[in-house]
Write an enzyme that holds these catalytic residues in place. Structure first.
Site, mmCIF file in Angstrom:
data_model
loop_
_atom_site.group_PDB
_atom_site.id
_atom_site.type_symbol
_atom_site.label_atom_id
_atom_site.label_comp_id
_atom_site.label_asym_id
_atom_site.label_seq_id
_atom_site.Cartn_x
_atom_site.Cartn_y
_atom_site.Cartn_z
ATOM 1 N N SER A 399 0.824 -1.207 0.000
ATOM 2 C CA SER A 399 0.000 0.000 0.000
ATOM 3 C C SER A 399 0.862 1.263 0.000
ATOM 4 O O SER A 399 1.603 1.505 -0.935
ATOM 5 C CB SER A 399 -0.948 -0.044 1.198
ATOM 6 O OG SER A 399 -1.895 1.005 1.141
ATOM 7 N N ASP A 593 -10.048 -4.472 -5.037
ATOM 8 C CA ASP A 593 -9.534 -3.349 -4.253
ATOM 9 C C ASP A 593 -10.188 -2.057 -4.724
ATOM 10 O O ASP A 593 -9.954 -1.615 -5.853
ATOM 11 C CB ASP A 593 -8.013 -3.270 -4.409
ATOM 12 C CG ASP A 593 -7.357 -2.324 -3.416
ATOM 13 O OD1 ASP A 593 -8.085 -1.525 -2.808
ATOM 14 O OD2 ASP A 593 -6.130 -2.404 -3.261
ATOM 15 N N HIS A 626 -7.953 -4.891 -0.318
ATOM 16 C CA HIS A 626 -6.678 -4.196 -0.164
ATOM 17 C C HIS A 626 -5.747 -4.856 0.843
ATOM 18 O O HIS A 626 -4.534 -4.936 0.621
ATOM 19 C CB HIS A 626 -6.952 -2.746 0.254
ATOM 20 C CG HIS A 626 -5.754 -1.856 0.183
ATOM 21 N ND1 HIS A 626 -5.159 -1.509 -1.021
ATOM 22 C CD2 HIS A 626 -5.024 -1.236 1.151
ATOM 23 C CE1 HIS A 626 -4.132 -0.711 -0.781
ATOM 24 N NE2 HIS A 626 -4.016 -0.536 0.516
#
Length: 771
Positions: A399, A593, A626
């Site tokens: 991320s 995501d 995610h």
């Protein structure tokens, strides 16, 4: 005489202007230094990148970056003063100015060309607007800081309560559905894809806790009977012996959770170039290696050299996020596979520290994503290389960790960092915004002006009440609240996680981040507006137009096997973000995501916009959200094993000769890996059960006994040998209907062999399906 007097006056004037600028940018006002401290005025600005000038003070300290114009002015005045003083001494200066001048003379006398000539113009200025500048503490500044602290304490808490209220309201439909299901004597949890596996692992953890308590009781009685985890039915790994156990206390202690799986952790303090102290955690096996001493790390011998891996966490997290799932934690899995694992944390984290600045100083919080990339990441990489002695390392980021890496490696940031990275493994890469950015609460955030943003969220830490709540709230209620609030904001769920470990996951978040950093993500100027980390909205629209033209001409393909993209428009490479210093890249994109758009990033690489980037592996994991790439129960099967092999296949051959071969990487690339040749779990047979689902292998009845013999791993320099006297048993796990239908679809579209082999496009010339 008049000419000499005029010259002296000119010198004094230049020195005075320089001293005034130095004082304005210094740490404290002249005379306010504590006893034993040297002068704190700024003597020069050191440009780490064209956009990041850090201040060097007269006492040798470092202060965070300042606006480029202010840094340029300081350096120009410094240069003028030095030139004018080269043939004589300065006159009519106060003692404070003399101290500043001594600081100038103590620095480097060779700046080369002027700042304007030496620094290229930046194309990413719209994405990284200047930060506010704060001078030394004064009464006026103290009043200003107090005002912002009061307003932000009230307004940010109101913002947090609003989010909490929205979370509660959004949970009402789910609670009603669950209540209705239970009223009909149905268990809604049975719809979870790994429900049966979760039950098995929960039972195994309880048995392990009971066995640990029995061992502790025996030790108190003087018995030295070794612990047999879960009785005779579970193998005890002779190489990784846990030194902690029992019920999980839910503590923020990475070493504790490492000891639960037979590992340990040591903590290093790393200083960045702008003076922040950040933590670097080193995972090691205490049965093979002692803690670092002044003479360096002590191993048993050269045959135990392990290739270094650095892991970087995501937004509002720490690297504890990689250590939440016991043996299925990616950090612990790689460490037991034979890598030297290091966990990096960004500035501030759980305990903000700086060599010169205090928590209340707004300069300690005047930073954003670029500073994490160009200052924190190089400091962590360099420290790992110094400690290990290797020329390169593998970098794994999740991320926001991928964001700061993509920013740092850009041509106009710190591209030379890429020469120290053998492969960059990006999990849920965050370069383009996903559809979530269009939700109402994010749109509202984009309407707030920078000045109003600072009134609401302050000029220090972002909503520090969250960290205060972390300290005073009981662990389990805090984790439960954290899960529901973050899942509401970021639109993900725990569907694929082991719910029995979920409370542990949210002990590592949130951490301290600057309000300016969150403004970069959410404010009206930067990521939320441009929807990209290194391109403006206009450039994004141009990319979309080019992609539409390609689609109409049917000249592009995600499954193109040509690494040079000869069928694409070669002019697109002129606007590339990266040069040939960029390391080999591997990407794992979460197919469901909503937070970031990984598919668009893949499209950028596939369609010739980055001719210098060599993508060695790419994969879209359909159904993944995610956080699933690090927390899903099958994340080791879907990501971990491929990460392990990608790292090894990209190690320089000469370096590889000095390293032990990681588990699962001993066979040639063209051969299928043996799923039984893997790192065993201490408390569970879950990995073999998960492998039976992911690989579609035969299963046996759940009543089958687990292996009971000890399983030891004997490693050599050029190979891996697993010696085991235990039989291998696979167990079945119930899954939701259609849960793995995408695998069937992939088999129809691609050759089945492609599904079982990682795609190393540029290394082994293998076909590389996304899936």
């Amino acid at each position: 005489m008049q000419a000499n007097g005029h010259a002296d006056h000119s010198k004094d004037h230049r020195a005075t202007k320089y001293a005034r600028q130095a004082e304005q940018l210094g740490r404290v006002q002249p005379g306010d230094e504590e006893d034993g401290e040297g002068p704190s005025q700024a003597v020069k600005a050191k440009f780490i990148t064209p956009l990041d000038p850090i201040l060097v003070t007269a006492d040798g300290g470092r202060l965070p970056p300042i606006p480029v114009d202010e840094a340029k002015r300081l350096n120009e005045l410094r240069k003028e003063v030095h030139k004018s003083s080269s043939s004589g001494s300065l006159h009519s200066l106060t003692n404070g100015l003399k101290a500043v001048y001594r600081g100038v003379r103590g620095g480097s006398n060779h700046d080369g060309t002027s700042l304007a000539d030496s620094l290229p113009p930046s194309r990413t200025n719209p994405l990284f607007p200047p930060l506010p500048i704060y001078g030394p503490p004064t009464l006026l500044r103290e009043i200003q800081c107090f005002f912002f602290r009061i307003t932000s304490a009230v307004l940010s808490l109101a913002f947090l309560l609003t989010i909490f209220a929205g979370t509660v309201i959004c949970q009402i439909p789910r609670l009603m559905r669950d209540t209705r299901s239970r009223a009909m004597l149905q268990n809604p949890r049975k719809l979870r894809p790994f429900y049966d596996e979760e039950k098995k692992r929960a039972s195994e953890r309880k048995a392990a806790e009971k066995a640990w308590k029995a061992q502790q009781k025996n030790q108190k009685k003087g018995s030295h009977t070794p612990l047999v985890e879960k009785g005779a039915s579970v193998p005890q790994d002779g190489e990784y012996v846990p030194t902690e156990g029992g019920p999980d206390p839910l503590c923020v202690d990475i070493a504790y959770y490492a000891r639960r799986v037979g590992l340990d952790v040591e903590i290093f303090d790393v200083q960045t170039e702008d003076g922040f102290i950040i933590e670097l955690w080193h995972v090691f096996n205490p049965r093979e290696q002692s803690r670092t001493s002044s003479s360096g790390r002590k191993n048993r011998g050269p045959e135990l050299s392990e290739y270094p891996v650095l892991m970087i966490h995501g937004l509002l997290q720490s690297s504890g996020a990689f250590c939440c799932n016991d043996d299925d934690s990616l950090a612990f899995y790689l460490a037991k596979s034979g890598y030297d694992v290091w966990l990096g944390n960004n500035r501030c984290g759980f305990e903000p520290k700086h060599t010169k600045l205090e928590y209340t100083d707004p300069r300690m919080w005047a930073w954003n994503i670029r500073h994490m990339g160009v200052l924190d990441l190089p400091a962590l990489v360099n420290r790992v290389l110094v400690e290990t002695g290797f020329p390169k390392l593998a970098l794994i980021a999740h991320s926001q960790g991928t964001t700061q890496t993509f920013v740092a490696l850009a041509k106009e940031q710190r591209p030379e960092l890429g020469e120290k990275i053998s492969v960059f493994c990006a999990l849920a890469p965050a370069a383009y915004a996903g559809p979530l950015i269009g939700k109402i609460y994010f749109r509202v955030m984009r309407t707030i002006t920078p000045a109003m943003f600072r009134i609401i969220f302050g000029i220090h830490a972002f909503i520090p009440f969250m960290m205060f709540a972390h300290k005073i709230f009981p662990a389990r209620p805090y984790s439960l609240l954290g899960y529901y609030v973050f899942s509401h904001l970021f639109n993900w769920s725990d569907t694929r996680w082991d719910r029995g470990l979920r409370d542990r996951m949210f002990q590592w978040a949130p951490v301290y981040v600057s309000a300016e950093s969150m403004r970069w993500w959410l404010g009206r100027e930067c990521f939320a507006k441009q929807r990209c980390i290194l391109a403006t909205r206009e450039e994004g629209r141009q990319e979309d137009k080019e992609d539409e033209e390609d689609d109409e001409r049917n000249v592009s393909s995600f499954h193109c096997q040509s690494p040079v993209h000869l069928h694409h428009d070669t002019t697109r490479g002129k606007f590339a973000w990266y040069n040939d210093q960029f390391p080999p890249l591997a990407l794992w994109v979460a197919g469901a995501d909503d937070l970031v758009d990984g598919r668009r990033l893949l499209r950028r690489f596939d369609r010739g916009r980055e001719p210098h980037v060599r993508v060695v592996h790419k994969k879209i994991i359909e159904g993944y959200e995610h956080l699933d790439v690090i927390w899903a129960m099958d994340s080791i099967e879907k990501c971990g094993k491929e990460v392990r092999e990608v790292i090894w296949r990209t190690v320089d051959p000469e370096t590889a000769l000095q390293c032990r071969v990681p588990v699962g990487c001993a066979k040639p690339l063209e051969e299928d890996p043996d799923i039984t040749e893997d790192v065993p779990m201490l408390h569970s047979g879950g990995r073999l059960r998960m492998a039976s689902i992911s690989e579609g292998l035969p299963t046996v009845s759940s009543s089958s006994q687990e292996p009971s013999s000890s399983r030891r791993r004997t490693r050599t320099r050029r190979g891996t040998n697993l010696e085991t006297t235990a039989e291998t048993h696979l167990d079945s796990t119930a899954e939701t209907e259609g849960e793995h239908d995408h695998m069937v679809e992939e088999k129809e579209q691609f050759h089945p062999a492609h599904l079982e082999e990682p795609g190393f496009t540029d290394i082994a010339e293998k076909s590389n399906p996304l899936g």
